[in-house]
Design a protein around this motif. Structure first.
Motif, PDB file in Angstrom:
ATOM      1  N   PHE A  68       0.832  -1.203   0.000  1.00 28.23           N
ATOM      2  CA  PHE A  68       0.000   0.000   0.000  1.00 28.23           C
ATOM      3  C   PHE A  68       0.868   1.255   0.000  1.00 28.23           C
ATOM      4  O   PHE A  68       0.623   2.196  -0.770  1.00 28.23           O
ATOM      5  N   GLY A  69       1.871   1.293   0.863  1.00 30.99           N
ATOM      6  CA  GLY A  69       2.728   2.466   0.935  1.00 30.99           C
ATOM      7  C   GLY A  69       3.441   2.743  -0.374  1.00 30.99           C
ATOM      8  O   GLY A  69       3.534   3.896  -0.817  1.00 30.99           O
ATOM      9  N   THR A  70       3.938   1.695  -1.020  1.00 27.37           N
ATOM     10  CA  THR A  70       4.623   1.867  -2.299  1.00 27.37           C
ATOM     11  C   THR A  70       3.655   2.299  -3.385  1.00 27.37           C
ATOM     12  O   THR A  70       3.968   3.183  -4.204  1.00 27.37           O
ATOM     13  N   ALA A  71       2.477   1.681  -3.411  1.00 29.84           N
ATOM     14  CA  ALA A  71       1.481   2.011  -4.433  1.00 29.84           C
ATOM     15  C   ALA A  71       1.010   3.459  -4.312  1.00 29.84           C
ATOM     16  O   ALA A  71       0.830   4.154  -5.323  1.00 29.84           O
ATOM     17  N   VAL A  72       0.815   3.930  -3.085  1.00 26.71           N
ATOM     18  CA  VAL A  72       0.398   5.322  -2.892  1.00 26.71           C
ATOM     19  C   VAL A  72       1.453   6.275  -3.437  1.00 26.71           C
ATOM     20  O   VAL A  72       1.130   7.284  -4.078  1.00 26.71           O
ATOM     21  N   ASN A  73       2.723   5.970  -3.195  1.00 25.58           N
ATOM     22  CA  ASN A  73       3.798   6.817  -3.723  1.00 25.58           C
ATOM     23  C   ASN A  73       3.773   6.876  -5.248  1.00 25.58           C
ATOM     24  O   ASN A  73       4.044   7.920  -5.854  1.00 25.58           O
ATOM     25  N   LEU A  74       3.455   5.753  -5.869  1.00 26.95           N
ATOM     26  CA  LEU A  74       3.474   5.678  -7.324  1.00 26.95           C
ATOM     27  C   LEU A  74       2.234   6.290  -7.963  1.00 26.95           C
ATOM     28  O   LEU A  74       2.306   6.853  -9.071  1.00 26.95           O
ATOM     29  N   LEU A  75       1.100   6.178  -7.277  1.00 21.43           N
ATOM     30  CA  LEU A  75      -0.172   6.562  -7.897  1.00 21.43           C
ATOM     31  C   LEU A  75      -0.692   7.928  -7.482  1.00 21.43           C
ATOM     32  O   LEU A  75      -1.478   8.541  -8.219  1.00 21.43           O
ATOM     33  N   LEU A  76      -0.300   8.397  -6.302  1.00 18.96           N
ATOM     34  CA  LEU A  76      -0.842   9.657  -5.794  1.00 18.96           C
ATOM     35  C   LEU A  76       0.281  10.672  -5.578  1.00 18.96           C
ATOM     36  O   LEU A  76       1.008  10.585  -4.585  1.00 18.96           O
ATOM     37  N   PRO A  77       0.409  11.621  -6.470  1.00 24.06           N
ATOM     38  CA  PRO A  77       1.475  12.629  -6.333  1.00 24.06           C
ATOM     39  C   PRO A  77       1.086  13.724  -5.342  1.00 24.06           C
ATOM     40  O   PRO A  77       1.142  14.916  -5.646  1.00 24.06           O
ATOM     41  N   TRP A  78       0.693  13.313  -4.165  1.00 21.49           N
ATOM     42  CA  TRP A  78       0.271  14.252  -3.122  1.00 21.49           C
ATOM     43  C   TRP A  78       1.433  14.511  -2.166  1.00 21.49           C
ATOM     44  O   TRP A  78       2.356  13.713  -2.069  1.00 21.49           O
ATOM     45  N   PRO A  79       1.353  15.601  -1.425  1.00 15.77           N
ATOM     46  CA  PRO A  79       2.367  15.830  -0.383  1.00 15.77           C
ATOM     47  C   PRO A  79       2.249  14.794   0.723  1.00 15.77           C
ATOM     48  O   PRO A  79       1.187  14.175   0.910  1.00 15.77           O
ATOM     49  N   LEU A  80       3.325  14.625   1.466  1.00 13.10           N
ATOM     50  CA  LEU A  80       3.373  13.604   2.516  1.00 13.10           C
ATOM     51  C   LEU A  80       2.268  13.781   3.548  1.00 13.10           C
ATOM     52  O   LEU A  80       1.696  12.791   4.019  1.00 13.10           O
ATOM     53  N   TRP A  81       1.938  15.023   3.878  1.00 14.51           N
ATOM     54  CA  TRP A  81       0.944  15.245   4.927  1.00 14.51           C
ATOM     55  C   TRP A  81      -0.450  14.802   4.502  1.00 14.51           C
ATOM     56  O   TRP A  81      -1.328  14.637   5.350  1.00 14.51           O
ATOM     57  N   LEU A  82      -0.662  14.564   3.202  1.00 15.72           N
ATOM     58  CA  LEU A  82      -1.930  14.008   2.730  1.00 15.72           C
ATOM     59  C   LEU A  82      -1.859  12.497   2.532  1.00 15.72           C
ATOM     60  O   LEU A  82      -2.853  11.791   2.719  1.00 15.72           O
ATOM     61  N   ARG A  83      -0.685  11.996   2.174  1.00 16.41           N
ATOM     62  CA  ARG A  83      -0.534  10.550   1.944  1.00 16.41           C
ATOM     63  C   ARG A  83      -0.464   9.764   3.253  1.00 16.41           C
ATOM     64  O   ARG A  83      -1.027   8.675   3.368  1.00 16.41           O
ATOM     65  N   ALA A  84       0.233  10.309   4.238  1.00 16.82           N
ATOM     66  CA  ALA A  84       0.418   9.584   5.498  1.00 16.82           C
ATOM     67  C   ALA A  84      -0.905   9.251   6.191  1.00 16.82           C
ATOM     68  O   ALA A  84      -1.069   8.125   6.694  1.00 16.82           O
ATOM     69  N   PRO A  85      -1.872  10.164   6.265  1.00 19.70           N
ATOM     70  CA  PRO A  85      -3.160   9.789   6.881  1.00 19.70           C
ATOM     71  C   PRO A  85      -3.845   8.627   6.172  1.00 19.70           C
ATOM     72  O   PRO A  85      -4.521   7.817   6.821  1.00 19.70           O
ATOM     73  N   LEU A  86      -3.678   8.533   4.855  1.00 16.34           N
ATOM     74  CA  LEU A  86      -4.244   7.392   4.136  1.00 16.34           C
ATOM     75  C   LEU A  86      -3.619   6.088   4.640  1.00 16.34           C
ATOM     76  O   LEU A  86      -4.314   5.079   4.808  1.00 16.34           O
TER      77      LEU A  86
END
Length: 315
Positions: A69-87
């Motif tokens: 999940f963590g790797t996929a989010v990095n690849l698919l969602l070009p969001w800042p860390l403060w938005l990705r981490a809560p996911l």
């Protein structure tokens, strides 16, 4: 827990850690160096009773799912860390509740690649291999009588209670972690601290009765990791040798403080992997972050507290 009685699992865990760090260097693949390995080894090998209510198939499945999940989010969602981490936090909370297990290191498996910007699938592969080897070693230790067999019982709270409990955890996470990520001070909320925070929010967690020792253990682990990384950067010490010395120092801290807290192990190894910001920034920010996360878990969540009902503040 007696250091003398547990010397063999402690030694074997140290060999495992050093071998992992050496393999990462030999393969020139930093994804192989998974800091949470030291934490899982502490809870699955060193402690005579497993630190988490989870069986081996669930442990492997949860950790692998978090890493993917963590790797996929990095690849698919070009969001800042403060938005990705809560996911990542929400995903792991859902995953543990569906599985009926409290394998909190999954938080690190999911959020670590977001913090480090990992985009290589070698990372979840490495996590799968490492956790599988840890589980295999745990079976061997059980057969040798060096640890108790796992007594796993799926545990799920009523839906309303689950939503309220994890909703509060998530709210505190957003209030504390997101500003740290947004301002570029990620060491204030590194994944091992998030794991420690989540574990300490459990009402029955006995370390809630020893908050100062718990904070000291985390702070000293950050200091050990910082010294080890400085030795690598400034003195040219091989990373595997620095890891070996850091692990030995960590064991002494665990023993002297009488707080065998798994996230401290991950905090040491993360210092060898994270971007090097300078001699002491990692230690300073991680120590401050540890104080904030420990205090938040103790005072914002119901459960046993220092001095509550006659309970001692320190052991």
């Amino acid at each position: 827990m007696s250091l003398r009685r547990r010397w063999l699992p402690i030694l074997l865990a140290g060999v495992f850690v050093v071998a992992m760090v050496a393999a990462a260097g030999a393969l020139r693949c930093p994804e192989v160096l998974f800091p949470e390995t030291a934490a899982i080894l502490c809870g699955a090998w060193i402690q005579p009773h497993q630190a988490w209510n989870v069986n081996r198939p669930r442990m492997i499945a949860l950790m692998c799912a978090g890493a993917v999940f963590g790797t996929a989010v990095n690849l698919l969602l070009p969001w800042p860390l403060w938005l990705r981490a809560p996911l990542g936090f929400l995903f792991c909370a859902t995953l543990m509740n569906v599985a009926g297990a409290d394998m909190t290191p999954v938080l690190s498996a999911a959020i670590l690649p977001m913090v480090l910007g990992t985009r290589e699938w070698a990372y979840p592969v490495a996590v799968a291999v490492i956790v599988s080897l840890v589980c295999a070693g745990q079976v061997a230790l059980e057969h040798l009588g060096l640890r108790e067999k796992i007594d796993f019982r799926p545990f799920r709270l009523p839906l309303r209670q689950t939503l309220l409990g994890w909703g509060r955890r998530f709210l505190v996470f957003c209030v504390l972690a997101c500003p740290a990520f947004a301002t570029g001070n990620a060491f204030l909320a590194v994944p091992p601290l998030l794991v420690a925070y989540t574990e300490l929010t459990r009402p029955d967690m006995t370390l809630r009765l020893r908050p100062r020792r718990t904070w000291c253990t985390l702070a000293l682990a950050a200091a050990i990791g910082c010294v080890a990384r400085n030795a690598v950067e400034a003195l040219g010490v091989p990373t595997w040798a620095a890891a070996a010395l850091a692990y030995a120092a960590l064991v002494l801290v665990w023993d002297r403080m009488r707080v065998w807290m798994p996230p401290a192990g991950a905090l040491v190894l993360l210092a060898l992997l994270a971007p090097w910001p300078g001699p002491w920034l990692y230690f300073v920010e991680a120590a401050i972050g540890a104080a904030v996360w420990v205090a938040s878990a103790i005072w914002l969540f119901p459960g046993i507290r220092p001095g509550q009902d006659g309970a001692p503040a320190e052991d």
